[in-house]
Structures are given as structure tokens and as C-alpha cells.
Write a protein that holds these residues in place. Structure first.
Motif, short mmCIF file in Angstrom:
data_model
loop_
_atom_site.label_atom_id
_atom_site.label_comp_id
_atom_site.label_asym_id
_atom_site.label_seq_id
_atom_site.Cartn_x
_atom_site.Cartn_y
_atom_site.Cartn_z
N GLU A 63 0.84 -1.19 0.00
CA GLU A 63 0.00 0.00 0.00
C GLU A 63 0.87 1.24 0.00
OE1 GLU A 63 -2.48 -0.45 3.50
OE2 GLU A 63 -4.08 -1.24 2.24
N PHE A 64 0.26 2.35 -0.39
CA PHE A 64 1.00 3.61 -0.42
C PHE A 64 0.02 4.75 -0.14
CE2 PHE A 64 3.00 7.32 -2.31
CZ PHE A 64 4.31 7.19 -1.86
N ALA A 65 0.43 5.69 0.68
CA ALA A 65 -0.41 6.84 1.00
C ALA A 65 0.18 8.09 0.33
CB ALA A 65 -0.48 7.06 2.50
N MET A 66 -0.52 8.57 -0.70
CA MET A 66 -0.11 9.83 -1.33
C MET A 66 -0.59 11.00 -0.49
SD MET A 66 -0.55 9.60 -5.43
CE MET A 66 -2.32 9.47 -5.35
N HIS A 67 -1.84 10.93 -0.13
CA HIS A 67 -2.48 11.86 0.78
C HIS A 67 -3.69 11.13 1.31
CE1 HIS A 67 -5.68 12.80 -2.16
NE2 HIS A 67 -4.72 12.64 -3.04
N GLY A 68 -3.96 11.29 2.55
CA GLY A 68 -5.07 10.55 3.12
C GLY A 68 -4.69 9.11 3.40
N PRO A 69 -5.68 8.22 3.43
CA PRO A 69 -5.41 6.82 3.78
C PRO A 69 -4.61 6.11 2.68
CG PRO A 69 -7.68 7.08 3.04
CD PRO A 69 -7.08 8.46 3.11
N PRO A 70 -3.90 5.06 3.05
CA PRO A 70 -3.15 4.31 2.04
C PRO A 70 -4.09 3.55 1.10
CG PRO A 70 -2.89 3.30 4.21
CD PRO A 70 -3.71 4.53 4.40
N TYR A 71 -3.64 3.43 -0.13
CA TYR A 71 -4.34 2.65 -1.16
C TYR A 71 -3.43 1.53 -1.62
CZ TYR A 71 -8.05 6.11 -1.86
OH TYR A 71 -9.13 6.93 -1.69
N PRO A 72 -4.01 0.44 -2.11
CA PRO A 72 -3.15 -0.59 -2.69
C PRO A 72 -2.34 0.00 -3.86
CG PRO A 72 -5.39 -1.40 -2.39
CD PRO A 72 -5.42 0.08 -2.12
N ALA A 73 -1.08 -0.32 -3.91
CA ALA A 73 -0.21 0.21 -4.97
C ALA A 73 -0.74 -0.16 -6.35
CB ALA A 73 1.22 -0.31 -4.78
N GLU A 74 -1.31 -1.34 -6.47
CA GLU A 74 -1.85 -1.75 -7.76
C GLU A 74 -3.02 -0.86 -8.19
OE1 GLU A 74 -2.85 -5.81 -10.22
OE2 GLU A 74 -2.97 -5.88 -8.03
N ALA A 75 -3.84 -0.43 -7.23
CA ALA A 75 -4.95 0.47 -7.54
C ALA A 75 -4.42 1.84 -7.97
CB ALA A 75 -5.87 0.62 -6.33
N LEU A 76 -3.37 2.31 -7.32
CA LEU A 76 -2.76 3.58 -7.72
C LEU A 76 -2.16 3.47 -9.12
CD1 LEU A 76 -1.15 4.59 -4.32
CD2 LEU A 76 -3.13 5.64 -5.42
N ALA A 77 -1.55 2.35 -9.42
CA ALA A 77 -1.01 2.14 -10.77
C ALA A 77 -2.15 2.22 -11.79
CB ALA A 77 -0.29 0.80 -10.86
N GLY A 78 -3.28 1.62 -11.47
CA GLY A 78 -4.44 1.68 -12.34
C GLY A 78 -4.93 3.10 -12.55
N MET A 79 -4.90 3.90 -11.49
CA MET A 79 -5.29 5.30 -11.60
C MET A 79 -4.36 6.04 -12.57
SD MET A 79 -5.32 8.25 -8.66
CE MET A 79 -3.54 8.40 -8.72
#
Length: 188
Positions: A100-116
């Protein structure tokens, strides 16, 4: 294709469009109501370039500083080519899509961020192509991946004002047209 391969392909497609933008087109409107071509390219440099690389490498992201930076100085087209290449390469590193990774706010799965970021490349690549009279060239496989991503992100994206209302298309619309229509773009 794997996510890193899709990212590489999307980065190349978006970069082809950025490289085709002429300086006299920077003030043209885009499908993103608040941004002209210049602002949209700056956004792409910020998100699909710098921010994407930092997230893939799991390095701290100073979101406020990134969003306030004007990357449209000097040779912005060359800068975009270099930065989007670095970002795509970072997503191919071992572990980039894990955890997981938190850019701002709560952490998101890294794979979901890659999808974004993948969706950003294709959706905003399409926006930029549309604004400058170009065509974003993506494979059906990449378009289908972004269609699935956009469909999944649409409810939250609309709530946050990132996506517009979906556009209804006539029968026979391409997968890419359907993917951008879900995000509120009108391919007609």
C-alpha cells in the motif's frame, strides 16, 4: 499484458500525442473544462510523470508542491518524454505494484494507484489528442483495461469531481470511446 506492460504502452501513446502538440495550440480548450492544452500537459507531467514515478518507487510525495509546480518551462515536450519514460520504468520494478501507499489521506493498494495512473495516461491522452486534432493510438487490450478501470473508479471519481456524468454512445462505439465516455467525455 501485465500492468507494467500496459503502463509502458499507455505512456508511449500519451507521449506520442504530447510530442504532436504545437506551441500555438497551448491555449486551446480541452474536454477538461477547467484546463486548456497547456494546463492539461502540465497536469500530465505532474501526475503521470513525476507523481507516478514517486508512487511506483514508494518515495514520499509532496502533493501540494507538485500540484503548484509549473512544469511547462523550457523544452516541456522533451521533459514529458523523459519523465513519463521514467515513470513507466518505475512501475516495472520488482514490488512496485505490491503493498500500500499513501499519497495523501489513507493508504491505497499500490496496484490500484497504478491503475489510476494508467487511466490518467489514456483518458487525458485522449483529451489532449481531441483538443489538438490528433488521435490517441491504443490497442484494444489497453482500451479494455482502461474501460474496466474507469468503470470501477467512476462512482468515486464523480463524487470527487474528477469524472463527469457518463455519456451515452450509439451502438458500435469503440472500446476506447466507451472508456472515455464513462469518464464523462463525449467522443462525438
Amino acid at each position: 499484458m501485465s500492468l507494467p506492460e500496459l503502463m509502458r504502452t499507455a505512456a508511449e501513446a500519451a507521449n506520442d500525442v504530447v510530442q504532436g502538440v504545437r506551441p500555438d495550440q497551448l491555449s486551446l480548450p480541452t474536454p477538461c473544462a477547467d484546463w486548456d492544452v497547456r494546463a492539461l500537459i502540465n497536469h500530465l507531467l505532474t501526475t503521470s510523470g513525476h507523481m507516478s514515478e514517486l508512487v511506483a518507487r514508494k518515495q514520499p510525495v509532496d502533493l501540494a508542491a507538485l500540484m503548484e509546480t509549473d512544469f511547462m518551462t523550457g523544452d516541456w515536450a522533451k521533459d514529458y518524454a523523459v519523465q513519463v519514460d521514467k515513470a513507466a520504468a518505475a512501475w516495472a520494478l520488482p514490488g512496485a505494484t505490491e503493498g500500500e501507499f499513501a499519497m495523501h489521506g489513507p493508504p491505497y493498494p499500490a496496484e490500484a494507484l497504478a491503475g489510476m495512473f494508467l487511466s490518467e495516461l489514456v483518458t487525458h491522452g485522449w483529451d489532449l489528442a481531441r483538443a489538438t486534432g490528433q488521435t490517441l493510438r491504443v490497442s484494444d487490450e489497453l482500451a479494455a483495461a482502461v474501460l474496466e478501470l474507469n468503470a470501477g473508479m467512476a462512482p468515486e471519481g464523480r463524487t470527487q469531481g474528477l469524472f463527469g456524468e457518463p455519456v451515452t454512445l450509439k451502438e458500435g462505439a469503440s472500446t476506447l470511446e466507451t472508456a472515455v465516455a464513462i469518464a464523462g467525455r463525449d467522443p462525438r
